[in-house]
Each structure stands twice: as C-alpha cells, then as structure tokens.
Design a protein around this motif. Structure first.
Motif, PDB file in Angstrom:
ATOM      1  N   ASN A   1     -13.858 -10.758  -0.837  1.00 45.61           N
ATOM      2  CA  ASN A   1     -13.204  -9.916   0.139  1.00 45.61           C
ATOM      3  C   ASN A   1     -12.717  -8.600  -0.438  1.00 45.61           C
ATOM      4  O   ASN A   1     -12.157  -7.793   0.278  1.00 45.61           O
ATOM      5  CB  ASN A   1     -12.042 -10.644   0.796  1.00 45.61           C
ATOM      6  CG  ASN A   1     -12.500 -11.793   1.650  1.00 45.61           C
ATOM      7  OD1 ASN A   1     -13.602 -11.774   2.198  1.00 45.61           O
ATOM      8  ND2 ASN A   1     -11.682 -12.806   1.783  1.00 45.61           N
ATOM      9  N   GLU A   2     -12.853  -8.441  -1.734  1.00 44.19           N
ATOM     10  CA  GLU A   2     -12.446  -7.205  -2.390  1.00 44.19           C
ATOM     11  C   GLU A   2     -13.573  -6.704  -3.276  1.00 44.19           C
ATOM     12  O   GLU A   2     -14.336  -7.478  -3.826  1.00 44.19           O
ATOM     13  CB  GLU A   2     -11.215  -7.428  -3.287  1.00 44.19           C
ATOM     14  CG  GLU A   2      -9.961  -7.714  -2.560  1.00 44.19           C
ATOM     15  CD  GLU A   2      -8.771  -7.836  -3.500  1.00 44.19           C
ATOM     16  OE1 GLU A   2      -7.653  -7.795  -2.980  1.00 44.19           O
ATOM     17  OE2 GLU A   2      -8.949  -7.964  -4.723  1.00 44.19           O
ATOM     18  N   ARG A  23     -10.294  -3.404  -0.075  1.00 45.85           N
ATOM     19  CA  ARG A  23     -10.238  -4.637   0.709  1.00 45.85           C
ATOM     20  C   ARG A  23     -11.267  -4.529   1.813  1.00 45.85           C
ATOM     21  O   ARG A  23     -11.189  -3.664   2.675  1.00 45.85           O
ATOM     22  CB  ARG A  23      -8.855  -4.816   1.339  1.00 45.85           C
ATOM     23  CG  ARG A  23      -7.717  -5.101   0.402  1.00 45.85           C
ATOM     24  CD  ARG A  23      -7.798  -6.433  -0.295  1.00 45.85           C
ATOM     25  NE  ARG A  23      -7.922  -7.561   0.584  1.00 45.85           N
ATOM     26  CZ  ARG A  23      -6.986  -8.481   0.753  1.00 45.85           C
ATOM     27  NH1 ARG A  23      -5.849  -8.384   0.135  1.00 45.85           N
ATOM     28  NH2 ARG A  23      -7.204  -9.504   1.550  1.00 45.85           N
ATOM     29  N   ASP A  25     -12.014  -7.031   3.955  1.00 50.75           N
ATOM     30  CA  ASP A  25     -11.709  -7.917   5.077  1.00 50.75           C
ATOM     31  C   ASP A  25     -10.727  -7.319   6.071  1.00 50.75           C
ATOM     32  O   ASP A  25     -10.442  -7.913   7.103  1.00 50.75           O
ATOM     33  CB  ASP A  25     -11.194  -9.258   4.571  1.00 50.75           C
ATOM     34  CG  ASP A  25      -9.943  -9.129   3.707  1.00 50.75           C
ATOM     35  OD1 ASP A  25      -9.413  -8.006   3.576  1.00 50.75           O
ATOM     36  OD2 ASP A  25      -9.505 -10.151   3.155  1.00 50.75           O
ATOM     37  N   GLY A  26     -10.192  -6.139   5.787  1.00 51.83           N
ATOM     38  CA  GLY A  26      -9.277  -5.477   6.719  1.00 51.83           C
ATOM     39  C   GLY A  26      -7.884  -6.072   6.746  1.00 51.83           C
ATOM     40  O   GLY A  26      -7.090  -5.726   7.614  1.00 51.83           O
ATOM     41  N   ARG A  27      -7.570  -6.955   5.812  1.00 47.91           N
ATOM     42  CA  ARG A  27      -6.226  -7.544   5.782  1.00 47.91           C
ATOM     43  C   ARG A  27      -5.208  -6.523   5.297  1.00 47.91           C
ATOM     44  O   ARG A  27      -5.537  -5.565   4.625  1.00 47.91           O
ATOM     45  CB  ARG A  27      -6.221  -8.774   4.893  1.00 47.91           C
ATOM     46  CG  ARG A  27      -7.048  -9.905   5.497  1.00 47.91           C
ATOM     47  CD  ARG A  27      -7.076 -11.130   4.629  1.00 47.91           C
ATOM     48  NE  ARG A  27      -5.747 -11.536   4.227  1.00 47.91           N
ATOM     49  CZ  ARG A  27      -5.516 -12.314   3.186  1.00 47.91           C
ATOM     50  NH1 ARG A  27      -6.502 -12.756   2.445  1.00 47.91           N
ATOM     51  NH2 ARG A  27      -4.284 -12.653   2.866  1.00 47.91           N
ATOM     52  N   GLU A  28      -3.952  -6.773   5.618  1.00 45.14           N
ATOM     53  CA  GLU A  28      -2.890  -5.853   5.236  1.00 45.14           C
ATOM     54  C   GLU A  28      -2.610  -5.946   3.739  1.00 45.14           C
ATOM     55  O   GLU A  28      -2.899  -6.939   3.081  1.00 45.14           O
ATOM     56  CB  GLU A  28      -1.631  -6.139   6.044  1.00 45.14           C
ATOM     57  CG  GLU A  28      -1.109  -7.532   5.883  1.00 45.14           C
ATOM     58  CD  GLU A  28      -0.056  -7.887   6.907  1.00 45.14           C
ATOM     59  OE1 GLU A  28       0.720  -8.804   6.603  1.00 45.14           O
ATOM     60  OE2 GLU A  28      -0.001  -7.270   7.979  1.00 45.14           O
ATOM     61  N   ILE A  29      -2.022  -4.862   3.222  1.00 47.86           N
ATOM     62  CA  ILE A  29      -1.659  -4.772   1.809  1.00 47.86           C
ATOM     63  C   ILE A  29      -0.144  -4.874   1.705  1.00 47.86           C
ATOM     64  O   ILE A  29       0.579  -4.112   2.359  1.00 47.86           O
ATOM     65  CB  ILE A  29      -2.125  -3.422   1.205  1.00 47.86           C
ATOM     66  CG1 ILE A  29      -3.635  -3.264   1.315  1.00 47.86           C
ATOM     67  CG2 ILE A  29      -1.649  -3.284  -0.234  1.00 47.86           C
ATOM     68  CD1 ILE A  29      -4.435  -4.254   0.536  1.00 47.86           C
ATOM     69  N   ARG A  33       0.326  -7.186  -3.794  1.00 48.44           N
ATOM     70  CA  ARG A  33      -0.998  -6.675  -4.170  1.00 48.44           C
ATOM     71  C   ARG A  33      -0.865  -5.431  -5.042  1.00 48.44           C
ATOM     72  O   ARG A  33      -1.665  -5.217  -5.946  1.00 48.44           O
ATOM     73  CB  ARG A  33      -1.834  -6.374  -2.907  1.00 48.44           C
ATOM     74  CG  ARG A  33      -3.276  -6.122  -3.207  1.00 48.44           C
ATOM     75  CD  ARG A  33      -3.902  -7.395  -3.792  1.00 48.44           C
ATOM     76  NE  ARG A  33      -5.193  -7.132  -4.376  1.00 48.44           N
ATOM     77  CZ  ARG A  33      -5.425  -6.989  -5.683  1.00 48.44           C
ATOM     78  NH1 ARG A  33      -4.441  -7.072  -6.545  1.00 48.44           N
ATOM     79  NH2 ARG A  33      -6.625  -6.772  -6.129  1.00 48.44           N
ATOM     80  N   THR A  54      -7.779  -0.224   2.381  1.00 52.29           N
ATOM     81  CA  THR A  54      -8.057  -1.292   3.331  1.00 52.29           C
ATOM     82  C   THR A  54      -8.242  -0.690   4.716  1.00 52.29           C
ATOM     83  O   THR A  54      -7.674   0.356   5.025  1.00 52.29           O
ATOM     84  CB  THR A  54      -6.907  -2.329   3.380  1.00 52.29           C
ATOM     85  OG1 THR A  54      -7.254  -3.365   4.311  1.00 52.29           O
ATOM     86  CG2 THR A  54      -5.593  -1.709   3.809  1.00 52.29           C
ATOM     87  N   GLY A  56      -7.211  -2.353   7.149  1.00 51.77           N
ATOM     88  CA  GLY A  56      -6.019  -2.888   7.789  1.00 51.77           C
ATOM     89  C   GLY A  56      -4.810  -2.008   7.561  1.00 51.77           C
ATOM     90  O   GLY A  56      -4.914  -0.814   7.323  1.00 51.77           O
ATOM     91  N   ASP A  78      -4.630   3.152   4.246  1.00 50.72           N
ATOM     92  CA  ASP A  78      -4.918   2.215   5.324  1.00 50.72           C
ATOM     93  C   ASP A  78      -6.067   2.751   6.156  1.00 50.72           C
ATOM     94  O   ASP A  78      -6.657   3.786   5.823  1.00 50.72           O
ATOM     95  CB  ASP A  78      -3.671   1.965   6.174  1.00 50.72           C
ATOM     96  CG  ASP A  78      -3.116   3.226   6.827  1.00 50.72           C
ATOM     97  OD1 ASP A  78      -3.778   4.289   6.766  1.00 50.72           O
ATOM     98  OD2 ASP A  78      -2.023   3.156   7.403  1.00 50.72           O
TER      99      ASP A  78
END
Length: 114
Positions: A1-2, A23, A25-29, A33, A54, A56, A78
């Motif tokens: 995912n990264e 990132r 997968d679009g997940r939040e940071i 992290r 990301t 996200g 972002d």
C-alpha cells in the motif's frame, strides 16, 4: 500500500537527500507515520528530511509532528495539495478552455428602453 523512494531536492548549491513515502491506498496520515519515517530516514541513503504523500487526508497531529523543533523536517501532501501541486507544475494535467455565452443584460435593457 506504500511506495518508498530515495530522492534529492535540488536547491541552490546543495542537494537535499529525501526519504519519500507515497500512500497508494488513500488512507489518512497520522502523527505515528511521520515519526516512523523520521526514524527510518537512514534507510533512504543520506536522507535528512522526508516527504509523505497520500490521496487521503493528513491529520492535524501529523502536521504538528512534521514541523517539530530539533527534528528532521517532513513535508506532507494530501489529495488536495497534490492536485494543486500537479496543476501548478503542469504535471499529470490536461488544460482545457471552456467557452460560455452569457447574455449582455445591460445592452438588452438599453435596447428595450429605446
């Protein structure tokens, strides 16, 4: 995912080695992290700073940690800032011009009054 990269930020006179994490997968940071990347900078050659991107969101704790005093700086991007960066640098964008006809209401009113 990264995806992980080692890079250099070219500047005036000196290049700044970077550790880069994207990132996918679009997940939040979050704050964790940022501290993880800072602690792993030695794995990116001679990196003295880092960048995390990301699609996200970047949480406020991550933003605070990224600029912590006496620590390696970490840039955060972002989804919105990535889009602005692409637009500003003309990378991965296609520009289009849209023509839109709008009636000249002042002219129409002047013609009606005469």
């Amino acid at each position: 995912n990264e995806a992980h990269f080692a890079g250099k930020l070219r500047g005036l006179g000196e290049d700044l080695p970077l550790g880069i994490v994207v990132r996918r997968d679009g997940r939040e940071i979050g704050r964790e992290r940022v501290t993880e990347l800072r602690g792993a900078l030695h794995h990116y050659g001679a990196a003295r700073s880092g960048l995390i991107a990301t699609a996200g969101a970047v949480l406020s704790g991550a933003r605070e940690e990224a600029v912590a005093a006496s620590a390696a700086p970490i840039a955060l991007h972002d989804g919105a800032s990535l889009a602005r960066l692409c637009e500003d640098t003309d990378v991965a964008v296609t520009k289009a011009r849209i023509s839109l006809a709008i009636p000249d209401l002042d002219l129409l009113e002047a013609l009606r009054a005469s």
